[in-house]
Design an enzyme around this catalytic site. Sequence first.
Site, PDB file in Angstrom:
ATOM      1  N   ASN A  92      14.514  -0.529  13.683  1.00 45.27           N
ATOM      2  CA  ASN A  92      15.883  -0.956  13.928  1.00 45.27           C
ATOM      3  C   ASN A  92      16.183  -1.173  15.411  1.00 45.27           C
ATOM      4  OD1 ASN A  92      18.713  -1.295  12.850  1.00 45.27           O
ATOM      5  ND2 ASN A  92      19.071   0.422  14.232  1.00 45.27           N
ATOM      6  N   TYR A 158      16.943 -14.347  21.975  1.00 46.50           N
ATOM      7  CA  TYR A 158      17.053 -13.390  20.872  1.00 46.50           C
ATOM      8  C   TYR A 158      16.618 -14.035  19.554  1.00 46.50           C
ATOM      9  CZ  TYR A 158      19.462 -10.168  17.629  1.00 46.50           C
ATOM     10  OH  TYR A 158      19.792  -9.292  16.626  1.00 46.50           O
ATOM     11  N   LYS A 162      13.393 -12.789  17.260  1.00 49.48           N
ATOM     12  CA  LYS A 162      13.565 -12.387  15.866  1.00 49.48           C
ATOM     13  C   LYS A 162      12.768 -13.298  14.927  1.00 49.48           C
ATOM     14  CE  LYS A 162      16.407  -8.855  16.215  1.00 49.48           C
ATOM     15  NZ  LYS A 162      15.945  -7.486  15.881  1.00 49.48           N
TER      16      LYS A 162
END
Length: 258
Positions: A92, A158, A162
């Site tokens: 996470n 980002y 991802k």
Amino acid sequence: MPMARITGRTVLIVGASSGIGADVARLLAHDGNRLVVTARRAPELAALAKEIRASGGDCLDVAADALEPQAAADVVAAAVAEYGGVDIALLNAGQGPDMSMDQVTVADVSRIMALNYDVVVNYLVPLIAQMGGQRDGGLIAHTNSLAGLMGIPRQGPYSAAKAAARTLIDAARIELAPNGIRFTSIHPGFVATERISEDGLPKPFQISQEQAARHVVRALEREPAQAYFPWPTAALVRTLRALPTPLSAFVLRRLAAR
């Protein structure tokens, strides 16, 4: 798949000192589960572990920097030493600050890649080795993002990090299915965590971190290959991906301008 409540499992949560990770730990801190929580911020992590133990849960807290491969391997080893293995791991850790491509530096992009891709690799490798030796394998879940499905303005580095993590896990899912190791990529939309409250980004259909944590636990229970939430944001992203590129680019520019 029918939902199966998580009971009697050893659950490793990376990035558990606050936000979604901490709330997931609280939701799983019962029913005979054994929690291993880790993050860099030792005081916040210790406070969470104390809260879980006070409520009757079993919890091991290990402060560690997920950017350090040996530190990540040591966390997995500590979980094995304490509880005999890891049944479920939730990776996470990550950050997605507002970053305009005409202002970022090479160092900025490299750091975002490290915070959102390297940390996954640092835990993925030792977890695969550990779970591969278990009769029932295990589940490795990663908190990805709907931003990882396409290039989002002011979230370019980002989104790229991802997307890379998703692709790696997609390959691992196919390769390691015969070993009993399962993989779930979890794709939240905008979540109202303290970290992003003042970053200036538009946040359509934002949900609370408590809502997000419940979605994450549901994904851990059902183990889909991909989990997307909330549905309005997921539907918006799916629509944008289906539109011709000029039209989706126009919509994204309008959203970013707000």
